[in-house]
Design an enzyme around this catalytic site. Structure first.
Site, short mmCIF file in Angstrom:
data_model
loop_
_atom_site.label_atom_id
_atom_site.label_comp_id
_atom_site.label_asym_id
_atom_site.label_seq_id
_atom_site.Cartn_x
_atom_site.Cartn_y
_atom_site.Cartn_z
N GLY A 124 32.41 -3.17 15.82
CA GLY A 124 33.41 -3.24 16.88
C GLY A 124 33.97 -4.64 17.02
O GLY A 124 34.38 -5.25 16.04
N ASP A 125 33.95 -5.17 18.24
CA ASP A 125 34.44 -6.53 18.47
C ASP A 125 33.29 -7.48 18.77
O ASP A 125 33.46 -8.50 19.43
CB ASP A 125 35.44 -6.54 19.63
CG ASP A 125 34.82 -6.04 20.93
OD1 ASP A 125 33.91 -5.19 20.87
OD2 ASP A 125 35.23 -6.52 22.01
#
Length: 326
Positions: A124-125
């Site tokens: 993800g981030d």
């Protein structure tokens, strides 16, 4: 194969040559994908764990510290949802480049990772950075501030220019644990503490953060049950005509009767929005305000409006009007 004459002497050789370049390339690519993130090229979670284990072993032998920086891009989901996944992926690639470029020889970056100092991408981030051979924690703080500064410059994407910030949580070996899993968990807790304080900052793990995280989890768990336990209540703030002093309406304000404590909205509405529970809570509020309006109408002739606060996401539903009518 060797051809021989009648006496057994070799007279010729014949065979087949096969080009295995493509196969070798595929094998190398598979090996690379096993250790590196396909989007950013950074070490992935598996490679990060391998690097982390090596870094901790080295620190144990040398008596040095290892700092884990857990980095989460602020409001990345909003950017991804607004601009689309293509721009979101491009942003992640540029963030990975900036993190890597901002590091010095002693730092390591991964999209979660670790080697000297390494950046990795966990998914993800979420990114991780291992800072090895640490002598004092001031050096770790300087690294984190340098990373925040690198991310604050505008990022040009295909559709438009965006500004991003990050929240960084820090856990240190051996102060906060002696294994990768424990240190990642505590750095993650510290990162969420930064989010709670307003984002775009750095926090070193403290035991009090763990208590706050447990409390937050318990509140979230209890909030899931609040509706079925009939623990939610509406308080009504009257709207007055100042000239006449007459009540001309009311605003419904949600409260949560959690045990013997009346929880104010500021303590649970943000969590409800984050978890998506705000939708069923708001639907309940509409129905409860309508029920109360009917009681006041029958008992006191009340015929004015009751305002009910609704989240913006509820207005995206095509059946909102029908729901209010019901």
């Amino acid at each position: 194969d060797i051809d021989r004459d009648a006496s057994g002497l070799p007279v010729s050789v014949h065979g087949v040559v096969q080009d295995i370049t493509a196969r070798k390339h595929a094998e190398e690519q598979i090996k690379h994908l096993a250790d590196y993130d396909s989007l950013t090229g950074l070490p992935n979670r598996r490679k990060f764990r391998e690097q982390f284990d090596r870094a901790l072993d080295s620190a144990a032998d040398n008596g040095t510290l290892v700092a884990l920086l857990f980095i989460d891009i602020d409001r990345f989901k909003h950017i991804n949802d607004t601009l689309g996944h293509s721009d979101g992926d491009e942003l992640l690639k540029k963030v990975a480049q900036r993190l890597s470029q901002a590091l010095r020889d002693g730092d390591v970056v991964a999209r979660s990772t670790t080697g000297g100092n390494s950046v990795a991408r966990l998914g993800g981030d979420e990114f991780t950075i291992l800072v090895t051979d640490v002598v004092d924690l001031d050096a770790v703080h300087r690294v984190a501030e340098r990373l925040l500064g690198a991310l604050q410059q505008p990022v040009q994407l295909a559709s438009q220019e965006v500004f991003v910030t990050a929240s960084i949580g820090v856990a240190v070996y051996p102060q906060h644990g002696d294994g990768p899993d424990e240190l990642v968990r505590k750095a993650d807790i510290a990162m969420y503490a930064v989010k709670d304080r307003g984002r775009n900052g750095v926090a070193l793990y403290e035991d009090s953060m763990n208590t706050a995280t447990r409390d937050r989890w318990q509140i979230e768990n209890d909030l899931h049950r609040a509706l079925e336990r009939n623990e939610l209540v509406l308080h009504y703030q009257p709207k007055l005509d100042v000239a006449s002093g007459r009540i001309v309406g009311a605003e419904a304000l949600m409260r949560w009767q959690r045990g013997d404590r009346l929880v104010p909205p500021g303590d649970f509405i943000p969590l409800a929005e984050e978890t998506g529970l705000i939708v069923p809570l708001s639907e309940w509020a509409i129905g409860e305000a309508a029920r109360q309006a009917r009681v006041w109408q029958q008992n006191f002739g009340f015929a004015d409006a009751i305002a009910v606060n609704l989240p913006s996401r509820l207005f995206e539903r095509s059946d909102l009007i029908e729901h209010i009518h019901r």
